[in-house]
Design an enzyme around this catalytic site. Structure first.
Site, PDB file in Angstrom:
ATOM      1  N   ASP A  14       0.678  -1.425  -0.303  1.00 36.85           N
ATOM      2  CA  ASP A  14       0.505  -0.154   0.136  1.00 36.85           C
ATOM      3  C   ASP A  14       0.498   1.464   0.168  1.00 36.85           C
ATOM      4  O   ASP A  14       2.266   1.396   0.171  1.00 36.85           O
ATOM      5  CB  ASP A  14      -1.101  -0.270   1.229  1.00 36.85           C
ATOM      6  CG  ASP A  14      -2.319   0.600   0.933  1.00 36.85           C
ATOM      7  OD1 ASP A  14      -2.285   1.709   0.117  1.00 36.85           O
ATOM      8  OD2 ASP A  14      -2.820   1.121   2.126  1.00 36.85           O
ATOM      9  N   HIS A  31       2.531   3.519  -9.266  1.00 37.49           N
ATOM     10  CA  HIS A  31       2.705   1.988  -9.182  1.00 37.49           C
ATOM     11  C   HIS A  31       3.786   1.488 -10.010  1.00 37.49           C
ATOM     12  O   HIS A  31       4.509   0.064  -9.248  1.00 37.49           O
ATOM     13  CB  HIS A  31       1.527   1.724 -10.425  1.00 37.49           C
ATOM     14  CG  HIS A  31       0.054   1.869  -9.304  1.00 37.49           C
ATOM     15  ND1 HIS A  31      -0.081   1.685  -7.814  1.00 37.49           N
ATOM     16  CD2 HIS A  31      -1.667   3.018  -9.931  1.00 37.49           C
ATOM     17  CE1 HIS A  31      -1.223   2.286  -8.005  1.00 37.49           C
ATOM     18  NE2 HIS A  31      -2.368   2.513  -8.758  1.00 37.49           N
ATOM     19  N   LEU A 125      12.711 -19.864  -4.918  1.00 38.61           N
ATOM     20  CA  LEU A 125      10.971 -18.891  -3.999  1.00 38.61           C
ATOM     21  C   LEU A 125       9.806 -19.713  -4.281  1.00 38.61           C
ATOM     22  O   LEU A 125       9.821 -19.318  -5.760  1.00 38.61           O
ATOM     23  CB  LEU A 125      11.416 -17.493  -3.964  1.00 38.61           C
ATOM     24  CG  LEU A 125      10.463 -16.786  -3.878  1.00 38.61           C
ATOM     25  CD1 LEU A 125      10.771 -16.553  -2.008  1.00 38.61           C
ATOM     26  CD2 LEU A 125      10.972 -15.243  -4.060  1.00 38.61           C
TER      27      LEU A 125
HETATM   28  C1  FPP Z   1      -1.734   0.507  -3.505  1.00 38.25           C
HETATM   29  O1  FPP Z   1      -1.204   1.149  -3.144  1.00 38.25           O
HETATM   30  C2  FPP Z   1      -1.438  -0.682  -4.888  1.00 38.25           C
HETATM   31  C3  FPP Z   1      -2.630  -1.237  -5.124  1.00 38.25           C
HETATM   32  C4  FPP Z   1      -3.731  -1.177  -5.185  1.00 38.25           C
HETATM   33  C5  FPP Z   1      -1.555  -1.951  -6.860  1.00 38.25           C
HETATM   34  C6  FPP Z   1      -0.776  -2.911  -6.257  1.00 38.25           C
HETATM   35  C7  FPP Z   1       0.933  -2.971  -7.033  1.00 38.25           C
HETATM   36  C8  FPP Z   1       2.209  -2.489  -7.697  1.00 38.25           C
HETATM   37  C9  FPP Z   1       2.847  -2.501  -6.102  1.00 38.25           C
HETATM   38  C10 FPP Z   1       2.389  -2.603  -9.024  1.00 38.25           C
HETATM   39  C11 FPP Z   1       3.233  -3.154  -9.232  1.00 38.25           C
HETATM   40  C12 FPP Z   1       3.189  -4.442  -8.618  1.00 38.25           C
HETATM   41  C13 FPP Z   1       3.250  -5.711  -9.481  1.00 38.25           C
HETATM   42  C14 FPP Z   1       3.090  -7.043  -9.232  1.00 38.25           C
HETATM   43  C15 FPP Z   1       4.271  -5.331 -10.756  1.00 38.25           C
HETATM   44  P1  FPP Z   1      -2.221   2.497  -3.363  1.00 38.25           P
HETATM   45  O2  FPP Z   1      -2.195   2.964  -4.713  1.00 38.25           O
HETATM   46  O3  FPP Z   1      -3.742   1.745  -3.624  1.00 38.25           O
HETATM   47  O4  FPP Z   1      -1.836   3.861  -2.972  1.00 38.25           O
HETATM   48  P2  FPP Z   1      -2.238   5.103  -1.853  1.00 38.25           P
HETATM   49  O5  FPP Z   1      -3.349   4.327  -0.653  1.00 38.25           O
HETATM   50  O6  FPP Z   1      -1.562   5.796  -1.238  1.00 38.25           O
HETATM   51  O7  FPP Z   1      -3.402   5.475  -2.903  1.00 38.25           O
END
Ligand code: FPP
Length: 211
Positions: A14, A31, A125
């Protein structure tokens, strides 16, 4: 050298959006930086005694986000799978994607299948990406993974958000303020050290009390 114990670590990644916002960047830049953090974390895991790593990439509730962000995430996942597969293979990683596939775009479904097939013989892994995942849905469908030892959530929130509810029955929970794009080997090592410092009793008595 990898440690002999084999932990199942799960991570709610997150904070990408906030990381980007603080830098005046669009959310998708967060992201993209998050994908770099995924690579660092995956590569650091084996030396910390982690045998399985389950990452929450996209929850069933994330479909509520703007269509442009959802589309960017789907493209990012597909690109990650295509570009990372050679490194995963080299490192002996076995990749699996958990969650629903019937709502994912066809190019992503194809990239998942190709990455899973290419890495199927990996003996290192076990990397699981949870995409269009809901623990309630998975429990209903009878899809249950191995028990989680350590569940980490970055970004400062302290909730499970429908991730591995069944498998985390006795998981140790580790919440950190670090935004996911800033996460890496040092943060993972600190979380694992914190895990080893805890006493897991599984409902029994502590060794000190039980004698
Ligand atoms: C939460 O942060 C994150 C997500 C919903 C997406 C997770 C995706 C990644 C880590 C990108 C890459 C992943 C892979 C597997 C290549 P948020 O956007 O909700 O953050 P915020 O709470 O600060 O808005």
């Amino acid at each position: 050298m990898p440690q002999s114990s084999s932990l199942h670590v799960a991570i709610v990644m997150d904070g990408n959006g906030r990381w980007a916002g603080r830098r005046g960047l669009p959310r998708v830049a967060g992201h993209r930086a998050g994908a770099e953090a995924v690579r660092r974390t995956v590569e650091a895991a084996p030396d910390l005694g982690i045998g399985a790593l389950t990452l929450y990439a996209f929850s069933a509730d994330n479909w509520k986000r703007p269509a442009s962000e959802v589309a960017a995430l789907m493209r990012l996942f597909a690109r990650y799978l295509r570009t990372e597969t050679p490194r995963l293979l080299k490192n002996g990683v076995r990749l699996e994607v958990v969650g629903r596939r019937d709502r994912l775009p066809a190019p992503l479904v194809a990239a998942i299948g190709a990455a899973e097939r290419a890495t199927a013989r990996g003996t290192g892994l076990r990397l699981r990406l949870a995409v269009d995942y809901s623990a309630r849905w998975a429990i209903g469908a009878g899809v249950v993974l191995p028990d989680v030892d350590l569940l980490i959530r970055t970004g400062g929130e302290r909730r499970l958000s429908d991730f591995l509810l069944w498998e985390s029955a006795y998981a140790e929970l580790h919440f950190v303020e670090t935004m996911w794009p800033d996460f890496g080997p040092a943060e993972l090592a600190a979380a694992v050290a914190d895990f080893h410092a805890r006493e897991r009793r599984f409902g029994g008595l502590s060794e000190a009390v039980a004698g």
